[in-house]
Design an enzyme around this catalytic site. Structure first.
Site, PDB file in Angstrom:
ATOM      1  N   ARG A  25      31.779  15.027  22.026  1.00 22.68           N
ATOM      2  CA  ARG A  25      30.858  16.133  21.747  1.00 22.68           C
ATOM      3  C   ARG A  25      31.272  16.848  20.469  1.00 22.68           C
ATOM      4  O   ARG A  25      32.458  17.011  20.171  1.00 22.68           O
ATOM      5  CB  ARG A  25      30.886  17.157  22.879  1.00 22.68           C
ATOM      6  N   SER A  70      42.167  14.229  24.071  1.00 26.21           N
ATOM      7  CA  SER A  70      42.765  14.009  25.403  1.00 26.21           C
ATOM      8  C   SER A  70      43.419  12.628  25.518  1.00 26.21           C
ATOM      9  O   SER A  70      43.029  11.786  26.330  1.00 26.21           O
ATOM     10  CB  SER A  70      41.695  14.201  26.488  1.00 26.21           C
ATOM     11  N   ASP A  76      42.719  18.553  27.109  1.00 28.26           N
ATOM     12  CA  ASP A  76      41.637  19.131  27.924  1.00 28.26           C
ATOM     13  C   ASP A  76      42.134  20.188  28.911  1.00 28.26           C
ATOM     14  O   ASP A  76      41.423  21.135  29.233  1.00 28.26           O
ATOM     15  CB  ASP A  76      40.861  18.026  28.669  1.00 28.26           C
TER      16      ASP A  76
END
Length: 844
Positions: free
Chosen positions: A466, A530, A584
């Site tokens: 994203r 991550s 994350d």
């Protein structure tokens, strides 16, 4: 049937009772051997005290065991007790009222199983294990069920009449639990006692009832059973003789005597070959001088009475079959009815008429009638055998699952060991060998609400990533506004060069800025990355190794922020200030920290699991400085990689670990996270099936397939609102044909595995919050944990069990849990906002 062994049975339902020994052998072909002896109950004992009655039964039992030389064995016993009882457990039944001429005092209202046990104890010369008490109808169903596994209805049509059937537990309000099935003793003889059959009862039915021992009771039984069938015929003959329609209007004292016309007479008169001759003999016996037409008329009356009996019996059976069909939701039901009783067995036409009427009334049911050849005593022994088998299997399953059920002491020990491993990871001397790495993140503050500005964020943790624009406002308009776009990473880019990968990421950023009308704008950027990294500062993170299918060359051992900046410079279209790179878990803590200033812990429990928290700088020995705090990325999934959890790991954990992509690593994560819980369940189900404890011992190819049991199925199966039929549908979707009992077992396995995961996660979290409290020298701590992850959010019980565990193991900490609603991308932007705030304050 998997039953085998040696069992005793008592069959008590009248003035004579039977004691049986039933031996079930299983060497490939099951056989049942029976020996039995009939004992009489003298009338003075039937009408004496309960103590006398049960002492007599115990004496007969001792005599039988002596004869077979089995007195030294403690054998399981099933007890057929054919009197109205209120049953509370399989081995507990309270006599409601005596019938059949029994009047033993001190028994009504008491548990008959306990009375037998007391009588045996009074003797003291043998012992038995009374496992089950059933009535004769249930015994009949079980006897026939041994030969036909579709048998789910029992029917008695003899001196009396009754039925039983297998009902869904969810419909039995008197018993707790809504899973599986239970046999219901209908006591259908009392059908109509409330007046519902008044419109079909005749004057003859009413006369029989008024002259009975229990007027107004058992009205249906009085219309269909053998005890009353002959009497009905007698009353009709009397009326027709009085109206001069039979016997030239003459009556005899014998015909006027109650009980003089027996049910056996009805059967004899309806015999196809010899019926009329028998009719003549019976009528002569009753003092009459019958003509040929009297004999024909008497035969016709017998046919009408017995046909009505068979038809009424068929109508009620049809209602039972329809109910079972509706319960199962099947278009066509295949079912077997086990039947016993003198009327059904000895009357020449009753059985045929009953079968024909049932099939006419329920044409969408394929019904088989199976005669019980061995009586209800064998059925009691079979109930006992089934109960013993189920108890053995239950014990075997529980023994296996016991290793996954953690006591409070064990959970406290997990908490203690986690604290030890945390200290090892923080210490410079032991960090290199510590499995729980406690990595510095260089995030030294959480949001305080004064942050403001526009920030970009990248959230890269899989094949999709994203790009976000996050607008942070303070003051009266405090809040966060987000815009984002999801981009995919083609497989050839994932497996290509590092330059190609980061050029693709920058291309997507450029597309997003243009989409937002912000082309050429330079903004601070936060990067959620991550993958396993060694972080050296807030904006420097060295990729240790790719995971999740990424293989881009030239990235491992390099700083991902530098790789991103180089790609931005190659494009020469815009510039970005990469302020922070985080994982994350830290992003989740920061997202929740914006909503709740007490949030100082981050937790992810999804496909994988990890935690982070705000540690005192003086304890973070890998970074210089003593003042303030820094967020530590625990990488707690590796807890136990040094063997410190080996005594908590089961054979199933070991199997899942050995077949994983990274055997020996991330052992704690493999016990608690969504990626592995389904595999643990699958391994347990295979073990149970191999041992004959599940799926009838048949392992399907699908069950052998790794990864078949996704975590979403665990969540669905454990859902409180899911009925067993839906659980069976899920298992069928997985290619697993299951019974209701199988579904209950699968659900229990899912519950145990998920509960252990939640408790272990809670024990780890208790160690974290207690460490924060102890770091600060506080008697009590109020703290919030920001949480994300599909297992935590979607599993129906995980969060609740984890919360309870933390409360129990860290009683001095008031811990709140706040779900992260916006993912870790927003967290990366907020870390950037905090870093910018601190940087600006420093410049001022």
């Amino acid at each position: 049937m998997a039953e085998h062994g040696e069992f005793l049975a008592l069959d008590l339902g009248g003035t004579n009772f039977r004691v049986l020994r039933v031996r079930v052998t299983d060497n490939g072909l099951q056989r049942v051997e029976m020996e039995n002896q009939i004992y009489a109950i003298p009338e003075d004992i039937m009408r004496g005290s309960g103590t006398q009655l049960f002492d007599h039964i115990a004496e007969c039992l001792a005599n039988f065991m002596d004869k077979l030389q089995i007195k030294a064995k403690k054998l399981p016993l099933g007890f057929t007790f054919s009197f109205p009882c209120h049953q509370t457990k399989l081995d507990e039944s309270f006599l409601v009222s005596w019938t059949k001429g029994f009047k033993s005092s001190g028994v009504e209202g008491r548990d008959v199983v306990n009375l037998i046990r007391q009588a045996i104890r009074r003797r003291g010369d043998f012992d038995i294990d009374i496992v089950a008490v059933v009535n004769d109808t249930v015994g009949t169903m079980m006897t026939c069920g041994y030969d036909d596994q579709n048998c789910e209805i029992g029917l008695i049509v003899g001196t009396g009449s009754n039925a039983c059937y297998m009902e869904e537990m969810r419909h039995i309000d008197m018993v707790e639990g809504d899973e599986g099935r239970m046999c219901i003793n209908m006591e259908w003889g009392a059908f109509g006692d409330d007046g519902t059959l008044n419109d079909i009862r005749t004057e003859f039915d009413r006369e029989i009832d008024m002259g009975s021992l229990n007027p107004g009771k058992q009205l249906f039984e009085k219309m269909i059973s053998g005890m009353y069938m002959g009497e009905l015929v007698r009353l009709i003959l009397v009326k027709m003789a009085k109206e001069e329609l039979l016997f030239q209007g003459k009556l005899s004292p014998e015909l006027l005597t109650t009980g003089s016309f027996e049910t056996k007479d009805v059967s004899d008169i309806e015999d196809d070959k010899d019926g009329l001759r028998k009719a003549y003999q019976i009528l002569v016996r009753l003092g009459l001088s019958p003509l040929q037409e009297d004999c024909v008329a008497t035969q016709r009356i017998c046919q009408i009475v017995s046909t009505r009996s068979a038809s009424l019996c068929a109508a009620t059976l049809a209602a039972v079959l329809w109910r079972i069909k509706e319960n199962k939701g099947e278009e066509r039901l295949r079912s077997t009815i086990g039947v016993d009783g003198s009327v059904y067995k000895k009357h020449p036409h009753f059985a045929k008429r009953l079968h024909k009427a049932v099939r006419r009334l329920v044409p969408d049911c394929d019904v088989r009638f199976l005669r019980s050849e061995d009586g209800s005593g064998k059925g009691a022994a079979m109930v006992t055998a089934v109960a013993y088998r189920l108890a053995d299997q239950h014990r075997a399953r529980q023994k296996t699952l016991e290793a996954l059920k953690l006591s409070r002491e064990q959970l406290l020990e997990v908490k203690r060991r986690m604290k030890v491993e945390m200290e090892q990871g923080l210490s410079k001397d032991t960090h290199a060998v510590a499995p729980v790495k406690m990595l510095p993140t260089y995030v030294c503050a959480t949001p305080d609400g004064t942050e403001k500005g526009d920030f970009l964020a990248l959230d890269l943790g899989g094949t999709n990533f994203r790009v976000l624009l996050v607008r942070v406002r303070n003051g009266k308009r405090k809040g966060v506004e987000m815009h984002n776009k999801i981009y995919s990473i083609p497989q050839d880019v994932m497996h290509g060069t590092g330059e190609e990968l980061f050029d693709h990421i920058v291309q997507c950023i450029a597309d997003f800025l243009e989409y937002m009308g912000m082309k050429g704008v330079s903004l601070p950027l936060g990067f959620t990355f991550s993958f396993p990294c060694q972080q050296n500062s807030l904006d420097q993170s060295i990729l240790l190794k790719w995971t999740k299918g990424f293989k881009a060359s030239g990235c491992e051992g390099e700083d991902v922020v530098t790789l991103l900046k180089e790609a931005i410079h190659r494009r020469e279209e815009f510039d970005l200030d990469v302020v922070a790179v985080v994982n994350d878990t830290v992003g989740t803590m920061m997202t929740c920290g914006y909503e709740d200033p007490h949030c100082e812990v981050g937790l992810i429990v999804g496909t994988g699991s990890n935690a982070c928290y705000m540690e005192e700088m003086r304890n973070v020995e890998l970074v210089d400085g003593e003042e303030g705090r820094m967020c530590v990325n625990m990488e707690w999934g590796a807890f136990g990689d040094n063997g410190c959890l080996d005594d908590f790991r089961t054979e199933f954990d070991v199997a899942v670990d050995e077949l994983s992509l990274n055997p020996g690593r991330q052992r704690f994560e493999k016990m608690i996270s969504g990626m592995y819980l389904g595999e643990i369940v699958r391994n347990i189900l295979i073990d149970f099936t191999k041992r004959g404890l599940l799926f009838r011992g048949r392992i399907s190819e699908r069950l052998k397939t790794r990864g078949i049991f996704e975590t979403k199925f665990l969540s669905q199966i454990e859902s409180d609102c899911l009925a067993l039929l839906q659980v069976r549908a899920i298992l069928r979707h997985l290619g697993l044909e299951s019974t209701c009992d199988d579904s209950i077992i699968v659900k229990e396995v899912c519950t145990v595995v998920a509960r252990r995961a939640a408790q272990l996660c809670g024990a780890g979290m208790a160690a974290v919050v207690d460490k924060i409290r102890e770091n600060r020298g506080l008697d009590s701590l109020k703290v919030t944990v920001g949480v994300d992850g599909t297992l935590y959010k979607l599993h129906p019980h995980f969060a609740k069990v984890m919360h309870e565990t933390v409360r129990d193991l860290a009683p001095k900490c008031d811990v709140s849990f706040l779900e992260s609603e916006d993912g870790s991308g927003k967290g990366a932007a907020l870390i950037t906002a905090v870093a910018c705030r601190i940087r600006e304050a420093g410049q001022r």
